[in-house]
Design an enzyme around this catalytic site. Sequence first.
Site, PDB file in Angstrom:
ATOM      1  N   GLU A   1      -5.788  -8.471   1.025  1.00  0.00           N
ATOM      2  CA  GLU A   1      -6.408  -8.125   2.311  1.00  0.00           C
ATOM      3  C   GLU A   1      -7.878  -7.840   2.077  1.00  0.00           C
ATOM      4  O   GLU A   1      -8.247  -7.173   1.088  1.00  0.00           O
ATOM      5  CB  GLU A   1      -5.800  -6.863   2.946  1.00  0.00           C
TER       6      GLU A   1
ATOM      7  N   GLU B   1       0.779  -1.237   0.000  1.00  0.00           N
ATOM      8  CA  GLU B   1       0.000   0.000   0.000  1.00  0.00           C
ATOM      9  C   GLU B   1       0.814   1.292   0.000  1.00  0.00           C
ATOM     10  O   GLU B   1       0.747   2.067   0.968  1.00  0.00           O
ATOM     11  CB  GLU B   1      -0.953   0.018   1.204  1.00  0.00           C
TER      12      GLU B   1
END
Length: 471
Positions: free
Chosen positions: A368, A159
């Site tokens: 995720e 991320e």
Amino acid sequence: MDTTAPFFWGSATASYQCEGAWQEGGKAESMWDRYLHENDLENGDVASDHYHRYREDIETMAKGGQNAYRFSLSWPRIIKNREGEVNEEGIAFYNSLIDTCHEFGVEPFVTIYHWDLPQYWEDEGGWLNEETAHAFEHYARVCFDRFGDRVRYWATFNEPKWFVMSGYLIGNYPPALQDPEKCAHAAFNVMYASALGVKAFRAGGYEGSIGIVHSFGPVDGVDDTLETKIAMRFADNYANNWILDTAATGELPIDLLTDLNRRFDLSYITPDKLQALREGTVDFLGLNYYSRVLVRPYTDGETQLVVNNSGSAFKGSQRVVIKGWFEQVLDDPNMQTTEWGTEIYPDGLRRGLIEVTRRYHLPIYITENGIGVAEDVSQGEVQDDYRIAFMKDHIAAIKAAQEAGADVGGYFVWSTFDLYSWKNGCRKRYGLVAVDFENGYTRTPKKSYRWYRDFIAGEQTGKPYQEEGQR
Ligand code: BG6
């Protein structure tokens, strides 16, 4: 995609959020250690104590039918100093963790960087310093050399959007800056570092594949007007394209560059670095999905980014406005949200997967997906039916996208067990397994763990799992 690989049903963690042992095994200080200690904030000094309990945790995963574990390596545990010296104790720890995965038939999915920059690099300017990108390349090469014989799935970064925006624009993560120009610079250096890591992987001839993990926020607009379409493009550049375009195609979005170039000095973007981006494109995309990004056109006001780190959200407690670009809609009373104000919107995942497939034609892993909730873990098994519903709806969205042609090879629940949730502390629980942080870090699987185990068994035997009452 490796067609011989099974579909991976797993779960995920990150080093700083679960390992603890912040001063053990020769580990150096990370930027998070320094920042949280200096500001006297809840920290991950012990976290879930995974450093000492990884064997139990991996065994629990395997008993829960999970065949893959996504975790990250801690740079300050592996590399001692700016000279790049290797810490053999850190290597031994991860060797043992990887071997334990294989012992239990769990495929390791390894993220090289999940935000815990060594403080010795932060002291030199962190991601604002190009040398950090070269140091990342060295660190990545050490990981490939030492673990590459047993790891087939690598991700360079977790991320970039989240840690770069939070660290350099919002200011709620270290290095706690609120500076758009520095934010753009750090963002570029991170993407450059990722490309250097991919290039090193290819040059070394290691087996397996390498990708990047992105906090995926598919963009929707409030209506079909031209103004909204333009806002959506700005939002997409902000939320997705600077990572996905760059990692998948080797090209930064040109309209974003044009806009940034009007405001900032981008002379650090040199031809050799642009060439490195082109040569360092990824084999797959890891997408972390929590919610979509719904936008309306920007009207006026300064850039404002307000995040809810305390839970018990009321509508409108978060705010994202980027001056001149767009405003994110977070105050719609019809939105279904978590306690922390994140919209629950599974259909965004379905549509987003179809769009990413159309744009990039790459294999995808959902690296995720999960829901953070304040839970009482002291009363036996946590009855987290809301988590089961969340997982079911998102898995259904993935299946629908697969039917429409998306090449999805795995699904990882965030998180394997309760862990330290950055600025939200340990109160925001995502785990399939409860960790009692107050009482010896004991582990107790939640109802969702059992549901996931039975669901996976159904998938693997080709007899889809049916709820009690539906059989
Ligand atoms: C992702 C990160 O952004 O979401 C994780 O990769 C993080 O590290 C997770 O913990 C949930 O976010 P938060 O802020 O609720 O912990």
